[in-house]
Design an enzyme around this catalytic site. Structure first.
Site, PDB file in Angstrom:
ATOM      1  N   HIS A 240       0.836  -1.190   0.000  1.00  0.00           N
ATOM      2  CA  HIS A 240       0.000   0.000   0.000  1.00  0.00           C
ATOM      3  C   HIS A 240       0.877   1.248   0.000  1.00  0.00           C
ATOM      4  CE1 HIS A 240       0.912  -0.795   4.244  1.00  0.00           C
ATOM      5  NE2 HIS A 240       0.710   0.496   4.479  1.00  0.00           N
ATOM      6  N   ARG A 259      10.058  -1.657   2.112  1.00  0.00           N
ATOM      7  CA  ARG A 259       9.726  -0.658   1.090  1.00  0.00           C
ATOM      8  C   ARG A 259       9.977  -1.219  -0.305  1.00  0.00           C
ATOM      9  NH1 ARG A 259      12.095   2.065   5.345  1.00  0.00           N
ATOM     10  NH2 ARG A 259      10.690   3.566   6.349  1.00  0.00           N
TER      11      ARG A 259
END
Length: 391
Positions: A240, A259
């Site tokens: 997300h 990440r």
């Protein structure tokens, strides 16, 4: 002894933050001197709230954990935030309980050391999140159906995006991410360049991150625009990113993040590939549940946190409110607990210890109450269940 503890809350000045939102919320001059991204309300070791005039909330909890949190809790399991998103956050995934335990143990024994920017696992907790939209709030969350993602890539045109579309069709979202992870460095600007003429949010990402294959990863995800009053839940293992808007966020108090792009920070794509759930699906929009008295619950299947919105009508009564935090986001609220009385104005917050009895909230304002639902979380914060209230 009954207490309501007024808090001074830290601001995190990340570069994607707004120079208007938090300054305006707290009654300071607008614009602020630099970007202000998050207002933190809680006892996170990285930036704990302070009890006005009496030291940090974390220190107070450590001195008297049973009174502050209740038996068996040990640490405040949630962190409440106000997000002021003026530019996209990184594409990210958080581990589930088992992955967090294993990843933390591995990095504790083999590195990187604590504090290293290449570290992914800072604790052994999962990190579910829920965000409530104060303004229109734009986000990416979870993978789109394979056919939809491939069709859009082909519609945008360009040989490179067509190659990614083929990888999606043959290997699903994971196949596409593996391809992008190994995309030649010298060709990444041309890859992202094929997105530049698409307009809207896609073009904005491409201009902000002209050499980052994460721009193309973003095209594989569901885009959702929350209207004020709507909320979105992001499960562990769900990729997300938040793109723009103001929101109230609550999460498990963990720092674990993998990440996958749209950031200058460390990207560990091999670990992200291991942690991520690649199953396509719709974003999980939360159906609110009225609780009476002007309090509305935004339910999430977790044991670390519970979030409710308060608009007293005429009063919100909570029999067992602690441990918790109460934030006023608009107008004014009168908060009473036993002999204690506090008036909260916009941007002000209280901590509500476990001990102390029932809570009564009145006034013409809007507030948000964070609490620990149904007892403490289990070891390592596990306890993710199933929704019963989503459409």
């Amino acid at each position: 002894m009954t207490e309501l503890l007024r808090l001074d809350n830290p601001i995190r000045a990340y570069d994607w933050g707004s120079r208007d939102v938090l300054a305006g919320l707290l009654g300071r001059p607008v614009p602020s001197a630099g970007p202000e991204a998050e207002l933190w309300i809680g006892a996170h070791p990285g930036a704990p709230s302070r009890i006005a005039g009496r030291g940090s909330l974390l220190e107070r909890i450590d001195r008297d954990p049973v009174r502050m949190l209740g038996p068996g809790v040990g640490r405040l399991p949630f962190l409440l935030k106000v997000l002021a998103v003026d530019a996209p956050l990184s594409l990210q995934v958080h581990p589930d309980a088992g992955q967090a335990v294993q990843g933390f143990a591995r990095e504790e024994s083999c590195g990187p050391p604590a504090g290293d920017p290449k570290r992914c696992y800072h604790d052994d907790w999962p990190k579910p999140e829920l965000v409530y939209a104060v303004t229109d709030f734009e986000a990416l969350c979870g993978f789109r159906p394979v056919a939809d993602a491939a069709a859009e890539l082909r519609t945008l045109g360009g040989a490179r995006l067509a190659e990614v579309a083929g990888a999606v069709e043959s290997g699903g979202p994971r196949g596409a991410l593996e391809l992008l992870a190994n995309w030649p460095v010298h060709d990444r600007a041309d890859l992202v360049g094929e997105v530049l003429a698409s307009g809207g949010w896609r073009e904005l990402l491409a201009r902000r991150y002209p050499h980052d294959p994460g721009v193309v990863t973003a095209l594989l995800l569901n885009r959702v625009v929350l209207r004020p009053g709507q909320a979105l839940f992001a499960r562990p293992r769900t990729i997300h990113a938040y793109l723009r808007g103001t929101g109230v966020e609550i999460m498990a108090s963990s720092d674990n993040v993998l990440r996958g792009g749209l950031t200058p920070k460390h990207i560990d794509l091999p670990e992200l590939l291991e942690v991520t759930d690649f199953t396509p699906g719709l974003p999980e929009l939360v159906s609110p549940v009225a609780m009476g008295g002007g309090e509305v619950l935004y339910p999430a299947p977790v044991t670390q946190f519970q979030l409710t919105r308060l608009r007293p009508d005429p009063a919100v009564e909570v029999a067992e409110p602690g441990p918790g935090a109460l934030l006023c986001l608009e107008g004014e609220l009168e908060v009473a607990r036993g002999a204690c009385r506090e008036r909260l104005r916009c941007g002000e917050a209280l901590f509500i210890p476990h001990a102390g009895g029932a809570l009564r909230v009145t006034g013409d304002g809007t507030g948000f109450r964070a609490a620990v639902p149904c007892g403490p979380p289990g070891k390592n914060g596990e306890g993710l269940g199933e929704f019963v209230s989503f459409p």
